[in-house]
Structure formats: structure tokens, C-alpha cells
Design a protein around this motif. Structure first.
Motif, short mmCIF file in Angstrom:
data_model
loop_
_atom_site.label_atom_id
_atom_site.label_comp_id
_atom_site.label_asym_id
_atom_site.label_seq_id
_atom_site.Cartn_x
_atom_site.Cartn_y
_atom_site.Cartn_z
N SER A 5 -1.90 -8.66 6.28
CA SER A 5 -1.29 -7.37 6.37
C SER A 5 -0.38 -7.17 5.11
N LYS A 6 -0.06 -5.97 5.02
CA LYS A 6 0.78 -5.40 3.75
C LYS A 6 1.78 -4.64 4.25
N THR B 143 3.48 -1.27 4.13
CA THR B 143 3.03 0.14 4.04
C THR B 143 4.19 1.07 3.51
N THR C 16 -0.56 -1.78 7.68
CA THR C 16 -2.01 -2.09 7.06
C THR C 16 -2.49 -3.31 7.35
N HIS D 275 -8.12 -2.66 -1.36
CA HIS D 275 -6.76 -2.71 -1.99
C HIS D 275 -6.79 -4.03 -2.51
N ARG E 138 0.95 -1.09 0.09
CA ARG E 138 0.00 -0.29 0.11
C ARG E 138 0.97 1.34 0.07
N LEU F 159 -5.49 0.84 8.67
CA LEU F 159 -4.02 1.35 8.94
C LEU F 159 -3.74 1.64 10.42
N GLY G 241 4.86 4.54 8.43
CA GLY G 241 4.46 3.58 7.57
C GLY G 241 3.32 2.70 8.24
N TRP H 153 0.03 11.38 4.36
CA TRP H 153 0.62 10.92 5.75
C TRP H 153 0.68 12.01 6.69
#
Length: 486
Positions: free
Chosen positions: A479-480, A482, A460, A424, A86, A441, A457, A93
Motif C-alpha cells: 500500500s501507499k 494517499t 491505495t 503508479h 499517491r 483505492l 484518503g 476526490w
């Protein structure tokens, strides 16, 4: 629904009703994702299956696991990880980071106040009954000044992006927020599997968390201590987040201890070592309040350290997070966050709350009972996604059960509209293809004395079941990595 042409994305169904983080409203790949989209699109499905297995092997070899509890058994699982990251641009941010710091500072001031002068209560902004009835309010903390004036050294703020493209805070976690080790391990796993993609983007590092955490913990050392001895205390290897406890101790370069490794003498805390006792000054604790000291709280606890709270009251040791912080991540207190921010900081909230109904208010209880089918019902004191009921997924019988539970103990529940979390592209093993999945997040903010740090970060989290809105790993989420762009 519309289909996308790009090798491994060819079977991706884009539902235009949902806010897709990869595609704009016209179905075009957003500018900041275009390079990534093309790089991933160069892989065949067969290639990508191999890369995915490589990432899983990386997690397995590192022992990156978590425990899932249910009524029948406890299972240890490898943490599910998705290789497609992501991306968050610098402007977005900035809003998230400033909002997370604002909330953490306001909550710290709130905690100081409710354990000291109680001005916010006396002025009628937050009701005393709300505080005193919280299971996490500790009367033993009244009048105690934590070293450095910090209660919530580590805060986890859960943020979602809604259909309107704006960020909202779902909840604040300041007891023992977990997941930061997975942020770092996600980055490591992605670099091992697809190192080349990082050559095309300038992303902030996430591997500096441990050094910043240690640095800020050292700023809240007890008075009279020059170089503090910091330890991480864990309930032990059977805890759901034990991997994280051991990982953070290792990366900070400090000892990982259990209660049996420590003892208290003359109101100071010591660690048993082969060279004799060694004084401990700062304890990053991953043990709940009730278990930290059997002399003060639960007498049947074998996890804590007898006399630890007495040493803390004397100011001879720092506990991070401070005991009693859980009262501020009570989901009923969350409903007052806009007022709390305005009261202590004289600022408007940078990140909005999701509108929340607290069932202890008779008019709101009435509304909730009449509209359960369109609301999310949450217990105020649970974590990990346990106890959540999503109204439009319930049968008529389940709705009646939830109504009964809420009616019998309204203080225990809040309700929120069913928010449409952004989606996503996420690789799904069963279909060997990318599909839309809902994400949130978790940001990590660390407060020290006159210093703060937000990990650029965050975690995610992905709801791996189609259409599911609950992203917690304990509920089958993954999860991913970030990426926050420079």
C-alpha cells in the motif's frame, strides 16, 4: 517504453499504453506531482534504501502485521508499504466521495427493503432468487429495525482508475471492510521517514477517522440510552486483521473484547470487568455473522456471545455492521447497483460499475465460458482476492478447470473484463528502483443517523508483482499513503 532522467527515477520504464498517475501522455510529470518528484529526486539510491528500511522498521516496531492463509500454513507478515505517495486532486476526490456516499446510502435502503417490504423484488427490478440464494442473506433479520435505521455503518468501496482516466467501482465491501488502520499508519510512517515533504503540500488529515467513527456509532445507540458504551469485538489475536481491531479500539478510546468477555442477561449485553458487569450498548463487530451467537447461528462457535442476537432483536444493543449486510456486497448483487441507486435515490450513479456478467444468467454464462481468456472470474462471496482467476494468465488446463467450476455452480461466479488499472511509481526492493505497478483505492464511508463521513484518503493498494492486477495484501500486495489535496 521511455526512460526518465531523475536520480532515483532514472531507471523507471514508462509504458505509454498504461495510465500512469505520475506522468501525462507526453511523458511529462503532472503539475501536482512536480514538487514531490523533485524532492524525492534529490535522494541518491543509497539514501533511499536507508529511508525505505526506516519505514519498514517503523511498521515492525508498531507491530503492523496481517495474516496470510494458504493450504499449507498461515504466515504473519509486516504490511508492505511504499514511501512514494499517491496524490488525488480535490475535483477528482469530490467525485469519489460523492459516489461512495451515494452507494452506501443506496445499499442501506436496499438492505432495509429486502428485510422489510421487498418492494424492489416485487417490482421485478432485483430477482428474489438472487437474494434468497445468497449465502449472506439472513432470514432471521426479516422485520428487524436496526437502531437508527442503519445496516452498513462502515462501507469499503473499491475504486480503480481505468485507461480512459475515469474512476470505476470494482466492488462494495460492507460485511467487515478492513484496511483503514493501514491508511493511518502509512501516513505516520511517511511522516517519520520524510517529514519535510508535507511542508510543500496541503493535504487532508487521515488521523480523524477514529473520532468520526465513534461519533457516528454513538448516533445509532439504542433507544433510552444517553451516553452509549461502545466496544470493538474481535475473533482474537490470530485473526488476519487483529492489528486493526486493536488499533481502532485504542484510537477510539473504547474496550477491545472477545466473545468470552461479554454475556447476556435479560436481553441486555454486559461486559465483565474487575468492578463487576458493565452494560454494552454499541458493538463494532469484526466477527462474521455465522459466529456472533451460537444460540442463533453456528452452535459450534466459541467466538460469539450466547443470546446476543436476541438482545439485538429487542433493540437493546446496536451491532455495526448489522447482521445480514453481506447479502448486499454479494458480487452478483453488484451487477444491479445502477438500478438500485436509481430505484431508491432517483439519481444516476456518480461512479460507474465495471461491466459484469453474472453466470446464473444462461446467455451470460455462455459468453463467459467462450471468453474466459479475456475475463476476470470472481466468486461472489469471497474477499481478500481469494478465488480470482485472470483469464489471460491461465494455461489451457487452468481455463478448462475454471470452466468446469463455473459450469457446476454458476450462481457462485461473476466475470468482468480485464480492466487496465492505473499504474503508479513504486519502489521495488529487489531492483532498488522505481517501477510501474498497478494500484486501486479502497474508500471508507461511515453512516450514522442523519450523518455521514468519508475518510479523505483511503487505502491505495499496490500489486507488487510486475503486471499483476490483484492488489490485496493477502495476495502479496502492499500500500501507499494517499494524499487528498485541499
Amino acid at each position: 517504453m521511455s526512460k526518465i532522467n531523475n536520480q532515483i527515477f532514472s531507471s523507471y520504464d514508462r509504458n505509454p499504453i498504461l495510465y500512469d498517475e505520475l506522468y501525462d501522455t507526453e511523458g511529462k510529470v503532472k503539475e501536482m506531482y512536480s514538487k514531490l518528484f523533485n524532492l524525492y529526486g534529490e535522494h541518491s539510491k543509497k539514501d533511499y534504501v536507508k529511508l525505505n528500511e526506516k519505514a519498514k522498521a517503523s511498521f515492525f516496531n508498531q507491530g503492523i502485521t496481517f495474516q496470510v492463509y494458504d493450504k499449507e500454513e498461515t504466515k504473519e507478515k509486516i504490511f508492505p508499504f511504499d514511501l512514494f505517495p499517491r496524490i488525488i486532486d480535490p475535483q477528482e476526490w469530490d467525485i469519489i466521495e460523492r459516489g461512495a456516499i451515494q452507494r452506501s446510502k443506496a445499499l442501506n435502503l436496499f438492505l432495509w427493503d429486502i428485510y422489510h417490504g421487498k418492494k424492489i423484488i416485487k417490482q421485478g427490478i432485483v430477482p428474489m432468487e438472487l437474494i434468497s440464494s445468497s449465502a449472506n442473506y439472513l432470514h432471521q433479520m426479516n422485520g428487524i429495525d436496526p437502531p437508527g435505521g442503519i445496516y452498513n455503518h462502515i462501507s469499503g468501496t473499491d475504486v480503480i482508475k481505468h485507461n480512459d482516466g475515469k474512476y470505476y467501482v470494482l466492488e462494495d465491501n460492507i460485511r467487515c471492510p478492513s484496511g483503514v488502520s493501514y491508511v493511518i499508519c502509512n501516513r505516520t510512517a511517511l511522516k517519520r521517514a520524510l517529514f519535510g515533504v508535507f511542508n510543500h503540500y496541503q493535504t487532508h488529515t487521515v488521523t480523524n477517522y477514529a473520532e468520526n467513527l465513534l461519533d457516528l456509532l454513538e448516533t445509532v445507540k439504542p433507544k433510552g440510552v444517553d451516553v452509549p458504551n461502545v466496544v470493538v469485538i474481535t475473533p482474537g489475536m490470530f485473526n488476519s486483521a487483529f492489528y486493526e481491531h486493536s488499533y481502532l479500539a485504542k484510537t477510539m478510546g473504547v474496550e477491545l473484547v472477545e466473545g468470552r468477555d461479554l454475556f447476556v442477561e435479560n436481553d441486555f449485553v454486559y461486559m465483565k470487568t474487575i468492578r463487576g458487569p458493565k452494560k454494552v450498548d454499541v458493538i463494532y463487530r469484526r466477527i462474521d455473522d455465522a459466529f456472533i451467537d451460537p444460540l442463533e447461528f453456528r452452535p459450534d462457535s466459541s467466538l460469539g456471545v450466547p443470546g446476543l442476537f436476541a438482545a439485538y432483536k429487542k433493540g437493546n444493543v446496536t451491532l455495526a455492521n448489522a447482521p445480514g449486510t453481506g447479502v448486499a456486497d454479494d458480487k452478483a448483487v453488484y451487477t444491479y447497483m445502477p438500478e438500485i441507486i436509481k430505484y431508491y435515490l432517483n439519481e444516476e450513479p456518480i461512479l460507474n460499475n465495471v461491466h459484469t456478467y453474472h453466470c446464473s444468467r444462461p446467455d451470460e454464462l455462455k459468453y463467459v465460458l467462450e471468453h474466459i481468456h479475456e475475463l476476470v472470474i470472481k466468486p461472489v462471496d469471497e474477499a481478500g482476492g481469494y478465488g480470482i482467476s485472470i483469464g489471460n494468465r491461465l494455461t489451457k488446463e487452468e481455463i478448462e478447470t475454471v470452466k468446469k467450476q463455473v459450469s457446476e455452480n454458476p450462481r457462485k461466479y461473476v466475470a468482468q473484463p480485464i480492466m487496465s488499472l492505473s499504474v503508479h511509481p513504486t519502489y521495488i526492493d529487489d531492483s532498488e528502483s522505481f517501477e510501474q505497478r498497478h494500484v486501486d483505492l479502497r474508500t471508507f464511508t461511515v453512516l450514522g443517523k442523519d450523518k455521514e463521513f468519508v475518510l479523505k484518503g483511503g487505502l491505495t493498494r499496490v500489486a507488487l508483482q510486475k503486471g499483476n492486477l490483484v492488489v490485496n495484501s493477502s495476495q502479496g500486495g502492499g500500500s501507499k499513503d494517499t494524499w487528498v489535496l485541499k
